[in-house]
Enzyme design. Structure first.
Site, PDB file in Angstrom:
ATOM      1  N   GLN A 332       0.847  -1.194   0.000  1.00 20.15           N
ATOM      2  CA  GLN A 332       0.000   0.000   0.000  1.00 20.15           C
ATOM      3  C   GLN A 332       0.874   1.231   0.000  1.00 20.15           C
ATOM      4  O   GLN A 332       1.694   1.418   0.889  1.00 20.15           O
ATOM      5  CB  GLN A 332      -0.932  -0.029   1.206  1.00 20.15           C
ATOM      6  CG  GLN A 332      -1.933  -1.173   1.108  1.00 20.15           C
ATOM      7  CD  GLN A 332      -2.930  -1.175   2.249  1.00 20.15           C
ATOM      8  OE1 GLN A 332      -2.543  -1.118   3.407  1.00 20.15           O
ATOM      9  NE2 GLN A 332      -4.203  -1.247   1.935  1.00 20.15           N
ATOM     10  N   GLY A 501       5.126   1.357   5.903  1.00 23.50           N
ATOM     11  CA  GLY A 501       5.539  -0.024   6.176  1.00 23.50           C
ATOM     12  C   GLY A 501       4.738  -1.112   5.495  1.00 23.50           C
ATOM     13  O   GLY A 501       5.020  -2.295   5.672  1.00 23.50           O
ATOM     14  N   HIS A 502       3.720  -0.745   4.684  1.00 24.26           N
ATOM     15  CA  HIS A 502       2.912  -1.800   4.066  1.00 24.26           C
ATOM     16  C   HIS A 502       3.466  -2.215   2.700  1.00 24.26           C
ATOM     17  O   HIS A 502       2.865  -1.959   1.673  1.00 24.26           O
ATOM     18  CB  HIS A 502       1.463  -1.338   3.924  1.00 24.26           C
ATOM     19  CG  HIS A 502       0.804  -1.072   5.243  1.00 24.26           C
ATOM     20  ND1 HIS A 502      -0.525  -0.744   5.349  1.00 24.26           N
ATOM     21  CD2 HIS A 502       1.264  -1.091   6.505  1.00 24.26           C
ATOM     22  CE1 HIS A 502      -0.831  -0.566   6.621  1.00 24.26           C
ATOM     23  NE2 HIS A 502       0.240  -0.759   7.343  1.00 24.26           N
ATOM     24  N   TYR A 503       4.643  -2.799   2.723  1.00 20.88           N
ATOM     25  CA  TYR A 503       5.273  -3.270   1.489  1.00 20.88           C
ATOM     26  C   TYR A 503       5.441  -4.770   1.574  1.00 20.88           C
ATOM     27  O   TYR A 503       5.887  -5.285   2.593  1.00 20.88           O
ATOM     28  CB  TYR A 503       6.616  -2.565   1.285  1.00 20.88           C
ATOM     29  CG  TYR A 503       6.418  -1.093   1.099  1.00 20.88           C
ATOM     30  CD1 TYR A 503       6.139  -0.566  -0.153  1.00 20.88           C
ATOM     31  CD2 TYR A 503       6.427  -0.236   2.192  1.00 20.88           C
ATOM     32  CE1 TYR A 503       5.893   0.784  -0.326  1.00 20.88           C
ATOM     33  CE2 TYR A 503       6.186   1.118   2.032  1.00 20.88           C
ATOM     34  CZ  TYR A 503       5.917   1.622   0.772  1.00 20.88           C
ATOM     35  OH  TYR A 503       5.668   2.953   0.609  1.00 20.88           O
TER      36      TYR A 503
END
Lengths: 581, 277
Positions: A332, A501-503
Site C-alpha cells: 500500500q 511499512g505496508h510493502y
C-alpha cells in the site's frame, strides 16, 4: 572467518510479529531457539515519558538507520533506480519487536476472496475481468484454513473489536469489546448507516480493557493518549511483541534473543540451510549460528534481500516472467489511503485525543461485497475514519487553495486544527508482472553488499480503484456535514515514498512452485528447512491493513516448523496451475 | 529575547522598523517589556554569565550553535517570520524561538544527515530537479498522512547535508535580495521578502547544489516544527504555539475526554511537566 556458535534447533531472523510469534511458539514447544534482531533492545520503560512528536513522528526515532543500508527505487525497468535516502521517504521499523512496536493497531482479517482471488474472480466475472499483465494468484490456503490462526493471533494480541457485519465466518468473537467511540467516529458510523452501509468499529490492538492473554501476558486498557503510530506504548495498552510474544519466548527458558545482530547471509549446503551468518553491529565481529531450521521473519525487504544475497532460489526475471524470488512486489503506497478531507465550521472535535486504531470503518466496497460488473477494477477495500490523536505539528490541514505559508496559512491552520476529519479508502493492491524486487547493480551497503532494488509502477486499474474510493469517501464526508470537502488527487505515478511499512510480496506463497517461493506453511519449495514468514508471502495485497494476516501466517508457519522438525520433508503438495500473467 | 544583536540595529543590517515589526514590538507588544529587558541584558552580559537564572524561561539555552555567522542567522530569522508571521492569533516564528530551534536541529543528527543514506553516486543537479517536483506529495496522502510533516517532502539526491543546504539557502536569499532590490534580505519590506521567498518556493531562485525548492521546503518544514514541537527543542516558546491551536501537549490519558461532545480546552503541558521534573 566467522566465529561458529553452538547449534540450535531453530534460528529466527527478526523479532516483530512474524519472528516473535514463531520464536514464542517453538520455544514454548521445547525447542532451542535463537532470535536475531538487528536493532537494539527495547522495552516499555524506554517509552515512558517520551511523548514527543518531533522525535518520533518527524525524526523517525523508531525507524531503521539508513546510513548503512537503504533500498533503491525506480518506476520502470528501463530507469536507473536511485537510493531512497532519507527516513522521510523510507520507514522500516527496527529494534526489538521491529515495526510491530510502532504500528497503529488497526486489525482486519483479510476476506475469504482475498485468498482465492484469481479463481473466484474468474468464477464470478470470467477470465477477461483480469487485465493482461496482472499476476494475482490464489494463496494455496483458504480463509477457512486461515481462520484458526487468525483466532489464535487475535487472542494473543487481545484484539478489541466487534465483528464486521459483512465479514466472513468467525469461530469466536474478538477477545475484548470495541474501544470507546469519539464523537467524530460516531458521526462517521451514524452517517454511513443512514446511507445504507454497514459501519462498525475498527478492531483494535489498543485494548479496550485490561486483559491477560492465553500465554499469561498482561495488557492494560488504552488511555487514548494518542501516541501510538510511530511510538511505542508506554502503558502496555497497545498489543505488540514487546508486550506479548517476546516475554512469552523469554519465560519459556528456551529462547535466546540477541539484539544488535545483523543477519547478512543464510548459509546453505546441498540444498539445505545450515544456519545464518550475522554481524554484531557493536563490534563488527561475524558469527555463524548453525541451526536445523532457519526462519526469516524480518520485514519483507529484508527477507527478500537475504535470499538474494544468499543465492537461494531463482531470481524473478520480468522479461521472461520466470523465477520466483522477487516476484509480485505489492503493498500500500500513495495510490491507497486516498479519500476526502472535510472541514467543519460549526463543529469542533477534541482531535488531540485518540488512539492509533480508534476509528469507524465499513466494508461495503471491499473484496467482492459489491458488484464489479460495471467498474473497471477488481477487489476493493475498507473505508475508514480514524482518530489517531493529532500532534500539534501534524495538525496543519488547511482547505485547498490556502497558501502553504504566511498569514493566511497561519490563520487557517489554527482555525481548522480541531475542525477537520478525513475518510479514506484502503484498497487492495494487485500484483503485476512489471512490479518486482532484485539486487541493485550500483548502490551498496556498508559491507559492500548490493542494496535491494524496487521496480514499481501504477496501472489504470490502480488509478480506477483509487478514484472510485475517493468518490465514495467524498460522498460520505459531505453527508457528515462538512462545509468544505477536499478530494485527494489520484497520483499519476509511484512517488518512491516508502512510508507506512505496508510493502509486501517477493517471496510469495502458493500451491505451484512455478509461481510461488513458499508453500502454505511458508516453507520454501526449494529448501525444506527454510521458512520465510511475513508480508513477503502475500501474492497480492488485501483491501485492509496487513498486521493480523502476518500474525496469523506466523502461527501457521510455527506449526509448519514444528511439523518439519518432527517429520521432515515438504509439508505441502505442489500443484501445477495454469500459468497466469 | 530572540536575537543576539548589537544595540545599533543598523550595524547588523536590519532596520529597526522591520526588526520591531518582526519581533512583535509594534503589533501587539505581548511581552514587550520582557523582550526589551532580555535584549538589553543580553547586550551587557558577558559570555557565560547568566542573568535571569531563577526564571524557568530564562532562555539560557539560547545561542547559535550551528550558524557561526550572525548575519546568516538574521536572514534565517527574517525568512521564518514571513513564513509564520506574528498576527492577532499570537506570536510569529521569531517570538516562538523558531530560528534557534532550526539552529539546533542543524547542529544535530538531523542537520548532519547522520541517519540517511549518503553514499554515491549522486544524480547531479540538473537531473535532480525532476525529482523535486513536490506536487505528487501532499499532506493528505500516504498511510501516515495524519502524522506526517505538513510540508511536501522531496526525494533527496544530493551529497549536501541539510545543514549545508540551509547555509547555501540563506546565502542565496541574501544574494537574491541584493540582485533584485540591492538591499540585505532582513532589511527588505515584508512584501519584498515574500516575493523572494515565493521565488524559492517555485524553484525560480538560483542555488548551488540543490534546487531552491529543496531549501524552501526544508525551511518551511522546520519553521512549522519549530512553532509546534515541544518547547524542549527551543521553539514553541512558552507553549504559545500550542495555545494558539488549543493543543494540550503530552498527557497520560484522555479517557475522560474521548467521548465528550464539546471541545475541551486545557492549559498546555510540556514534556517537562509530563516527565515530572
Amino acid at each position: 572467518m566467522a566465529k561458529k556458535l553452538k547449534k540450535v534447533d531453530v534460528v529466527v531472523v527478526g523479532s516483530g510479529w512474524a519472528g516473535g510469534v514463531v520464536s514464542a511458539e517453538l520455544a514454548k514447544a521445547g525447542y532451542q531457539v535463537v532470535t536475531l534482531e538487528r536493532g537494539k533492545k527495547q522495552d516499555r520503560q524506554d517509552y515512558i515519558g517520551v511523548k514527543d512528536e518531533l522525535r518520533y513522528t518527524n525524526r523517525y526515532e523508531m525507524m531503521q538507520n539508513l546510513s548503512p543500508e537503504t533500498i533503491t527505487s525506480r518506476v520502470k525497468m528501463e530507469d536507473t533506480a536511485l537510493p531512497v535516502r532519507t527516513r522521510a521517504e523510507m520507514m522500516a521499523g527496527t529494534d526489538l519487536g521491529g515495526g510491530s512496536v510502532h504500528w497503529a493497531g488497526a486489525t482486519y482479517r483479510w476476506r475469504a476472496i482475498d485468498f482465492e482471488l484469481r479463481s473466484k474472480t474468474i468464477e464470478r466475472y470470467g477470465k477477461e475481468k483480469i487485465p493482461e499483465g496482472m499476476t494475482i494468484q490464489d494463496w494455496g490456503i483458504t480463509y477457512d484454513e486461515m481462520e484458526p490462526y487468525y483466532d489464535k493471533w487475535e487472542k494473543t494480541a487481545g484484539i478489541s473489536g466487534e465483528p464486521d457485519p459483512l465479514g466472513d465466518k468467525r469461530s469466536n468473537d474478538y477477545p475484548n469489546p470495541p474501544m470507546l467511540a469519539s464523537p467524530a467516529v460516531k458521526l462517521f458510523k451514524e452517517t454511513a448507516e443512514r446511507m445504507g452501509y454497514h459501519p462498525f468499529q475498527v478492531a483494535s490492538g489498543n485494548l479496550s480493557q485490561a486483559y491477560t492473554n492465553p500465554d499469561g501476558e498482561k495488557l492494560n486498557a488504552c488511555m487514548f493518549c494518542s501516541y501510538c503510530t510511530m511510538y511505542g506504548c508506554d502503558f502496555t495498552a497497545k498489543s505488540d511483541p514487546l508486550a506479548t510474544v517476546i516475554p512469552t519466548a523469554r519465560k519459556s527458558g528456551n529462547c535466546e534473543i540477541r539484539t544488535n545482530s545483523l543477519v547478512r547471509r543464510v548459509l546453505h549446503q546441498n540444498g539445505k540451510a545450515t544456519g545464518v551468518m550475522f554481524t554484531d553491529t557493536r563490534t563488527g565481529i561475524e558469527y555463524e549460528q548453525p541451526a536445523d531450521v532457519v526462519v526469516l521473519g524480518a520485514f519483507s525487504f529484508t527477507n527478500n534481500r537475504l535470499l538474494m544475497l544468499s543465492e537461494i532460489g531463482t531470481q524473478y526475471d520480468p522479461t521472461t516472467r520466470k523465477g520466483t524470488i522477487g516476484r509480485n512486489f505489492n503493498g500500500q503506497f500513495n495510490i491507497t489511503f486516498l479519500g476526502a478531507r472535510g472541514f467543519f465550521e460549526k463543529k469542533k472535535f477534541n482531535l488531540y485525543a485518540g488512539a492509533g486504531a480508534l476509528g469507524g470503518t465499513m466494508s461495503d466496497f471491499a473484496g467482492d461485497n459489491f458488484d464489479h460488473s460495471n467498474v473497471d477494477f477488481i477487489n476493493g477495500g475498507g473505508i475508514e475514519l480514524r482518530q489517531y490523536g493529532d500532534g500539534a505539528i501534524s495538525s496543519n490541514h488547511v482547505p485547498r487553495g490556502t497558501p502553504k505559508w504566511g498569514s493566511e496559512f497561519k490563520k487557517n491552520s489554527v482555525h481548522y486544527a480541531n475542525r477537520s476529519l478525513v475518510a479514506w479508502y484502503t484498497p487492495a493492491v494487485m500484483s503485476w508482472w512489471h512490479n518486482y524486487v532484485d539486487l541493485d547493480p550500483t548502490y551498496k551497503d556498508e559491507y559492500g553488499d548490493p542494496l535491494l532494488r524496487i521496480t514499481n509502477r501504477y496501472t489504470d486499474h490502480d488509478r480506477n480503484m483509487a478514484k472510485f474510493g475517493i468518490e465514495k469517501c467524498s460522498e460520505i464526508m459531505k453527508e457528515m456535514g462538512a462545509d468544505i470537502v477536499d478530494e485527494d488527487e489520484v497520483p499519476e505515478e509511484f512517488d518512491h515514498i516508502y512510508s507506512g511499512g505496508h510493502y509486501a510480496g517477493g517471496i510469495i506463497m502458493g500451491a505451484d512452485p512455478e509461481t510461488s517461493a513458499v508453500n502454505n506453511y511458508l516453507q520454501m519449495w526449494e529448501m525444506d528447512n527454510l521458512f520465510v514468514v511475513g508480508g513477503s508471502a502475500f501474492p497480492q495485497f488485501g483491501g485492509h491493513h496487513p498486521t493480523s494476516t502476518i500474525g496469523a501466517l506466523a502461527y501457521r508457519a510455527a506449526e509448519g516448523v514444528e511439523k518439519y522438525l518432527k517429520e521432515g520433508g515438504q509439508l505441502a503438495e505442489a500443484k501445477q496451475q495454469t500459468l497466469n500473467a | 529575547m530572540t536575537e543576539p544583536r548589537q544595540p545599533e540595529d543598523t550595524q547588523n543590517g536590519i532596520s529597526r522598523r522591520n526588526f520591531m515589526k518582526n519581533t512583535g514590538l509594534l503589533a501587539g507588544g505581548l511581552v514587550g517589556g520582557t523582550l526589551f529587558g532580555g535584549l538589553l541584558t543580553n547586550q551587557l552580559q558577558k559570555p557565560g554569565e547568566s542573568t535571569d537564572s531563577g526564571k524557568e524561561d530564562g532562555h539560557l539555552l539560547e545561542a547559535r550553535i550551528f550558524f557561526s555567522n550572525s548575519e546568516d542567522f538574521l536572514i534565517l530569522s527574517a525568512a521564518t517570520e514571513r513564513l509564520f508571521p506574528k498576527d492577532d492569533l499570537g506570536p510569529g516564528a521569531i517570538e516562538l524561538g523558531v530560528p534557534y530551534f532550526i539552529d539546533r536541529q542543524l547542529a544535530g543528527e538531523w542537520g548532519t544527515n547522520a541517519k540517511e543514506y549518503m553514499k554515491g553516486p549522486f544524480l547531479q543537479t540538473g537531473a535532480v530537479d525532476a525529482y523535486e517536483n513536490q506536487e505528487d506529495m501532499d499532506q493528505d496522502k500516504g498511510p501516515n498522512a495524519e502524522t506526517q510533516i505538513p510540508t511536501p517532502a522531496v526525494r533527496y539526491q544530493t551529497p549536501m547535508t541539510r545543514g549545508e543546504i540551509f547555509l547555501e539557502g540563506v546565502h542565496a536569499l541574501e544574494k537574491t535580495a541584493q540582485e533584485k532590490f540591492e538591499t540585505n534580505f532582513p532589511k527588505l519590506e515584508s512584501e519584498q521578502q515574500d516575493e523572494i521567498l515565493q521565488m524559492f518556493e517555485e524553484g525560480k531562485a538560483r542555488m548551488n547544489g540543490v534546487a531552491s525548492t529543496t531549501f524552501f521546503n526544508l525551511l518551511l518544514q522546520t519553521t512549522i516544527e519549530g512553532a509546534y514541537a515541544d518547547p524542549v527543542y527551543g521553539g514553541n516558546r512558552n507553549m504559545d504555539g500550542w495555545r494558539m491551536k488549543e493543543y494540550p501537549g503530552p498527557r497520560m490519558s484522555y479517557t475522560a475526554e474521548i467521548e465528550a461532545e464539546d471541545f475541551i480546552v486545557m492549559k498546555p503541558e510540556s514534556l517537562r511537566n509530563y516527565q515530572g521534573h
